[in-house]
Design a protein around this motif. Structure first.
Motif, mmCIF file in Angstrom:
data_model
loop_
_atom_site.group_PDB
_atom_site.id
_atom_site.type_symbol
_atom_site.label_atom_id
_atom_site.label_comp_id
_atom_site.label_asym_id
_atom_site.label_seq_id
_atom_site.Cartn_x
_atom_site.Cartn_y
_atom_site.Cartn_z
ATOM 1 N N GLY A 228 0.821 -1.208 0.000
ATOM 2 C CA GLY A 228 0.000 0.000 0.000
ATOM 3 C C GLY A 228 0.851 1.253 0.000
ATOM 4 N N PHE A 229 0.182 2.396 -0.180
ATOM 5 C CA PHE A 229 0.933 3.642 -0.236
ATOM 6 C C PHE A 229 0.961 4.357 1.110
ATOM 7 N N VAL A 230 1.730 5.416 1.167
ATOM 8 C CA VAL A 230 1.865 6.254 2.355
ATOM 9 C C VAL A 230 1.448 7.674 1.985
ATOM 10 N N LEU A 231 0.620 8.274 2.811
ATOM 11 C CA LEU A 231 0.165 9.633 2.562
ATOM 12 C C LEU A 231 1.326 10.622 2.614
ATOM 13 N N GLY A 232 1.239 11.660 1.778
ATOM 14 C CA GLY A 232 2.240 12.723 1.799
ATOM 15 C C GLY A 232 1.585 14.066 1.566
ATOM 16 N N GLU A 233 2.339 15.132 1.765
ATOM 17 C CA GLU A 233 1.835 16.486 1.537
ATOM 18 C C GLU A 233 2.961 17.369 1.017
ATOM 19 N N GLY A 234 2.585 18.460 0.367
ATOM 20 C CA GLY A 234 3.576 19.390 -0.158
ATOM 21 C C GLY A 234 3.083 20.060 -1.419
ATOM 22 N N ALA A 235 3.995 20.700 -2.123
ATOM 23 C CA ALA A 235 3.639 21.414 -3.351
ATOM 24 C C ALA A 235 4.869 21.550 -4.222
ATOM 25 N N ALA A 236 4.632 21.684 -5.525
ATOM 26 C CA ALA A 236 5.694 22.019 -6.471
ATOM 27 C C ALA A 236 5.101 22.872 -7.576
ATOM 28 N N VAL A 237 5.906 23.810 -8.060
ATOM 29 C CA VAL A 237 5.467 24.742 -9.100
ATOM 30 C C VAL A 237 6.580 24.881 -10.127
ATOM 31 N N LEU A 238 6.187 24.890 -11.394
ATOM 32 C CA LEU A 238 7.113 25.156 -12.491
ATOM 33 C C LEU A 238 6.700 26.455 -13.178
#
Length: 409
Positions: A228-238
């Motif tokens: 299974g997967f693991v929850l994550g958070e954050g952001a990226a912008v190009l």
């Protein structure tokens, strides 16, 4: 390079590995993990037990003016931080506002604000609910915030397509430039939805990893013992620009966004099409737009979340297009950032072609790669020119996006 080519002139990110692009990249190449344990203080009260997740290394609110941070949901704060880094990295472009657009995807939006203010309503009544609730919870809040911050008037877009949202926003940004509707697009994705309700919902579908005793090893894409997967958070912008616009202002071109492919499985709300047809179509569309043969792709940045069914299906689709391709899976280090995942991994693809290195995939040392997965999974950083990288993002609902990034000429 053609004037209508779409180029990347700036990247910004805040992730479970770092508060900016350099720290995130260094940690990823070093094999670090951004997955942490006991991230929800009230987990036991909700019958969840210990929860592991990829939380941002720095509270994004601490990187913004206090008054501004207070008015923003955590997902909006993360987007603001990533956009500021990307804009600065691009050299602070000064485009015509009518030729500047924004496309920021998210899978869920301001769910933390929604949950918090609902608690306030239940405990204290309607008059105690914040008047900023709606602007903070609406899915288009991050995109609107960035549009206002940088004076973008060519359009503000918010793709909401589950785990492919960030990649779809980047594909949309490239489409706006190629169609002549914009010269510059601020594009990416953001997510901050680690909360009891999201954890419980995914747990009920048996989608989450049960390897919680050692958080750093919980996310195991392509591993024989993945569960299974693991929850994550954050952001990226190009920051995307037409080559003509970038060259005219003397901008540093970090990479070329050479192709984007979008398809739909039209099969099931959560499961990929068994024959991989949708994923195969997205990859082939991206290659066709980039005018590249599969043999010209240095490696594939796989969606690979660590679920038994999802990883196997993607592996078959990749093999159908590329044969025994070289692949990497960053979610082993950062977790699954949902709407931000495709944007973060697009940024990683840019860094890969720019630096000539393939990041390693963690957590394969014990059980090894699943023998049924016939791919060359990179487990230690691998040096070598990467002329082109294909990055996959596949979301619930059968929404598939593949991006092709090539090295700057």
């Amino acid at each position: 390079m053609q004037p209508t080519d779409v180029v990347v002139t700036g990247i910004g990110a805040i992730t479970p590995l770092g508060a900016d692009v350099p720290t995130t990249w260094t940690a990823l190449l070093g094999g670090a993990s951004g997955i942490r344990g006991d991230v929800l203080a009230d987990a036991e009260a909700h019958g969840l037990g210990g929860v592991v997740a990829g939380t941002m290394t720095v509270d994004p609110a601490a990187l913004l003016p206090p008054v501004e941070a207070k008015r923003l949901d955590r997902s909006q704060q993360a987007a603001a931080v990533a956009a500021a880094e990307a804009w600065s990295d691009a050299g602070g472009p000064d485009p015509d506002p009518e030729r500047l657009a924004v496309a920021i995807g998210t899978g869920i939006g301001g769910v933390r604000t929604l949950l918090r203010e609902d608690d306030v309503l239940e405990a204290s009544g309607a008059r105690r609910v914040s008047p900023r609730t709606v602007p903070m919870l609406m899915a288009n809040g991050p995109a609107a915030l960035i549009s206002i911050s940088y004076g973008a008037r060519a359009g503000v877009y918010t793709p909401v397509s589950a785990c492919s949202s960030g990649a779809e926003a980047i594909a949309l940004g490239a489409r706006l430039i190629r169609s002549g509707e914009a010269d510059v697009v601020i594009a990416g994705g953001t997510e901050a939805a680690i909360a009891p309700i999201t954890v419980a919902g995914f747990a009920q579908t048996r989608a989450l990893s049960g390897h919680t005793s050692d958080p750093a090893s919980a996310s195991r894409p392509f591993a024989a013992d993945r569960d299974g997967f693991v929850l994550g958070e954050g952001a990226a912008v190009l920051v995307l620009e037409s080559a003509e616009h970038a060259l005219a202002r003397g901008a540093r071109i970090r990479a070329v966004l050479a192709g984007a492919g979008i398809s739909a499985d039209a099969h099931h709300m959560t499961a990929p099409a068994p024959d991989g047809s949708g994923q195969i179509a997205a990859m082939r569309k991206a290659l066709a737009q980039a005018r590249l043969d599969p043999s010209e792709i240095g490696h594939v940045n796989a969606h690979a979340t660590g679920t038994p069914v999802g990883d196997a299906a993607e592996a078959l689709a990749i093999h159908a297009v590329f044969g025994r391709a070289t692949v990497t899976a960053p979610k082993a280090a950062i977790g699954h950032l949902f709407g931000a995942a495709g944007a973060v991994e697009a940024a990683i693809a840019v860094l890969s072609v720019e630096n000539g290195v393939i990041p390693p995939t963690r957590n394969l040392a014990q059980a090894g790669v699943d023998p049924a997965i016939d791919l060359d999974v990179v487990t230690e950083r691998r040096e070598g020119a990467q002329r082109a990288v294909l990055s996959n993002s596949f979301g619930f609902g059968g929404q598939n996006v593949s991006l092709v990034v090539t090295a700057a000429p």
